[in-house]
Design a protein around this motif. Structure first.
Motif, PDB file in Angstrom:
ATOM      1  N   ILE A  16      -5.596   3.392   3.910  1.00  0.00           N
ATOM      2  CA  ILE A  16      -5.827   2.046   4.225  1.00  0.00           C
ATOM      3  C   ILE A  16      -7.101   1.491   4.048  1.00  0.00           C
ATOM      4  CG2 ILE A  16      -5.230   0.107   5.734  1.00  0.00           C
ATOM      5  CD1 ILE A  16      -2.849   2.107   5.090  1.00  0.00           C
ATOM      6  N   GLN A  17      -8.233   1.989   4.430  1.00  0.00           N
ATOM      7  CA  GLN A  17      -9.816   1.516   4.213  1.00  0.00           C
ATOM      8  C   GLN A  17     -10.209   1.387   2.744  1.00  0.00           C
ATOM      9  OE1 GLN A  17     -12.366   0.511   7.000  1.00  0.00           O
ATOM     10  NE2 GLN A  17     -12.328  -0.730   5.264  1.00  0.00           N
TER      11      GLN A  17
ATOM     12  N   LEU B 147       0.983   2.769  11.105  1.00  0.00           N
ATOM     13  CA  LEU B 147      -0.253   2.216  10.280  1.00  0.00           C
ATOM     14  C   LEU B 147      -1.627   3.276  10.780  1.00  0.00           C
ATOM     15  CD1 LEU B 147      -0.708   0.532   8.015  1.00  0.00           C
ATOM     16  CD2 LEU B 147      -2.326  -0.829   9.393  1.00  0.00           C
TER      17      LEU B 147
ATOM     18  N   MET C 123       0.745  -1.141  -0.041  1.00  0.00           N
ATOM     19  CA  MET C 123       0.107   0.090  -0.129  1.00  0.00           C
ATOM     20  C   MET C 123       0.793   1.190  -0.086  1.00  0.00           C
ATOM     21  SD  MET C 123      -2.827  -1.056   2.629  1.00  0.00           S
ATOM     22  CE  MET C 123      -3.826  -2.381   2.565  1.00  0.00           C
TER      23      MET C 123
ATOM     24  N   ASP D 266       1.989   2.457   6.115  1.00  0.00           N
ATOM     25  CA  ASP D 266       1.459   3.798   6.081  1.00  0.00           C
ATOM     26  C   ASP D 266       2.738   4.972   5.903  1.00  0.00           C
ATOM     27  OD1 ASP D 266      -0.334   6.068   6.030  1.00  0.00           O
ATOM     28  OD2 ASP D 266      -1.362   5.362   7.734  1.00  0.00           O
TER      29      ASP D 266
ATOM     30  N   ALA E 240       0.401  -3.977   4.305  1.00  0.00           N
ATOM     31  CA  ALA E 240      -0.248  -2.856   4.918  1.00  0.00           C
ATOM     32  C   ALA E 240       0.939  -1.870   5.538  1.00  0.00           C
ATOM     33  CB  ALA E 240      -1.197  -3.177   5.914  1.00  0.00           C
TER      34      ALA E 240
ATOM     35  N   LEU F  21      -5.358  -2.049  11.805  1.00  0.00           N
ATOM     36  CA  LEU F  21      -5.675  -3.108  10.676  1.00  0.00           C
ATOM     37  C   LEU F  21      -6.893  -3.831  11.032  1.00  0.00           C
ATOM     38  CD1 LEU F  21      -4.751  -3.788   7.982  1.00  0.00           C
ATOM     39  CD2 LEU F  21      -3.024  -5.427   9.030  1.00  0.00           C
TER      40      LEU F  21
ATOM     41  N   CYS G 200      -7.972   1.084   0.396  1.00  0.00           N
ATOM     42  CA  CYS G 200      -7.129  -0.314  -0.282  1.00  0.00           C
ATOM     43  C   CYS G 200      -7.619  -1.656  -0.040  1.00  0.00           C
ATOM     44  CB  CYS G 200      -5.744  -0.081   0.201  1.00  0.00           C
ATOM     45  SG  CYS G 200      -4.565   1.308  -0.330  1.00  0.00           S
TER      46      CYS G 200
END
Length: 283
Positions: free
Chosen positions: A241-242, A234, A178, A206, A204, A278, A244
């Motif tokens: 994130i959501q 993250l 990501m 960030d 995952a 997550l 993705c």
């Protein structure tokens, strides 16, 4: 989807404490991860017999009740000694098998040859036969292979897709990270629209981001477009994130989403916070 973690996420903890890989596994279990993936075992042990060491790790993870979804190694498939590189990847497939991992990520290259008119398209043509050979060998062991969008050359989603389509092998796909898309100045939401259908595994991650017209902060690297980015906890950064995860759900992805922390923050609290975030996103 299941929540995993890369052993790389604990490298600051390992360096600070001098602990071994088994203590890292303990920490991953303590936090609550369902799986842990490992970097090349040469980074963790000086034992020559990596197969035997892999079996020890597999047994320990089984005792602790944590899965090993993936094994990740580096490679350069446009090297002059490419036959040695391919043979090395075969041996890494053997290690993945000993670990009980059903997936092996191998890099393709991090730099193009310094030759006139040598482009990423030239590299694709050169690498495809070798990638297929590795995919064939891994398939015979029941292991899937994939590449990751990192290394700046094969990091842009359209270029990675072009390589995967050129390989055209059912056993070769994409480890979709990501955060790495930010390094080539692509919005991760846009990238996942391209990448999600090819996903064999997911990281995952960030990222903190700052415009290139500002002063470069300590610990930040320069993106392909001249901006600045750095890893973070993250949920703290600019990666959606959501969004993705939603893209993965739309294509029916049900594999692992593994946390990969590489930020400036203190390691264990950051990994714990990343796991908590997550878990909320996936549920």
């Amino acid at each position: 989807m299941k929540i995993g973690v890369s052993s790389y996420s604990f490298h600051k903890y390992k360096n600070a404490t001098g602990c071994d890989l088994f203590a890292v596994i303990d920490k991953a279990c303590e936090i609550g991860f369902q799986g842990i993936e490992f970097l090349d075992l040469k980074y963790y042990t000086e034992e020559e017999d990596k197969i035997a060491y892999a079996k020890k790790i597999r047994e320990y993870c089984a005792e602790k009740g944590i899965e090993i979804p993936a094994y990740t190694v580096t490679s350069n498939l446009i090297a002059d000694n490419v036959e040695e590189v391919v043979e090395g990847l075969f041996r890494n497939v053997d290690i993945a098998e000993a670990l009980g991992a059903s997936l092996m990520r191998h890099d393709v290259t991090f730099a193009l040859k310094k030759e006139p008119l040598y482009t990423y398209k030239t590299a694709i043509a050169e690498m495809v036969p070798h990638i297929r050979r590795v995919a064939d060998y891994a398939e015979s062991k029941g292991i899937r292979t994939c590449m990751e969008n990192h290394g700046r050359v094969f990091q842009h989603p359209k270029i990675v897709e072009e390589l995967i389509l050129a390989v055209n092998h059912k056993n070769f796909g994409w480890l979709v990270d990501m955060g790495n898309f930010v390094g080539v100045d692509v919005d991760p939401s846009d990238a996942f629209a391209i990448a999600a259908p090819y996903a064999f595994h997911v990281h995952a991650k960030d990222i903190l981001w700052k415009k290139g017209t500002e002063i470069q902060p300590d610990g930040f690297s320069v993106t392909n477009g001249g901006n600045y980015n750095a890893g973070t906890v993250l949920g703290y950064g600019m990666v959606p994130i959501q969004s993705c995860v939603n893209a993965l759900k739309r294509v029916g992805y049900d594999g692992y989403v593994s946390l990969e922390f590489e930020g400036l923050e203190e390691c264990i609290p950051a990994v714990q916070a990343g796991y908590n975030y997550l878990k909320k996103v996936i549920q």
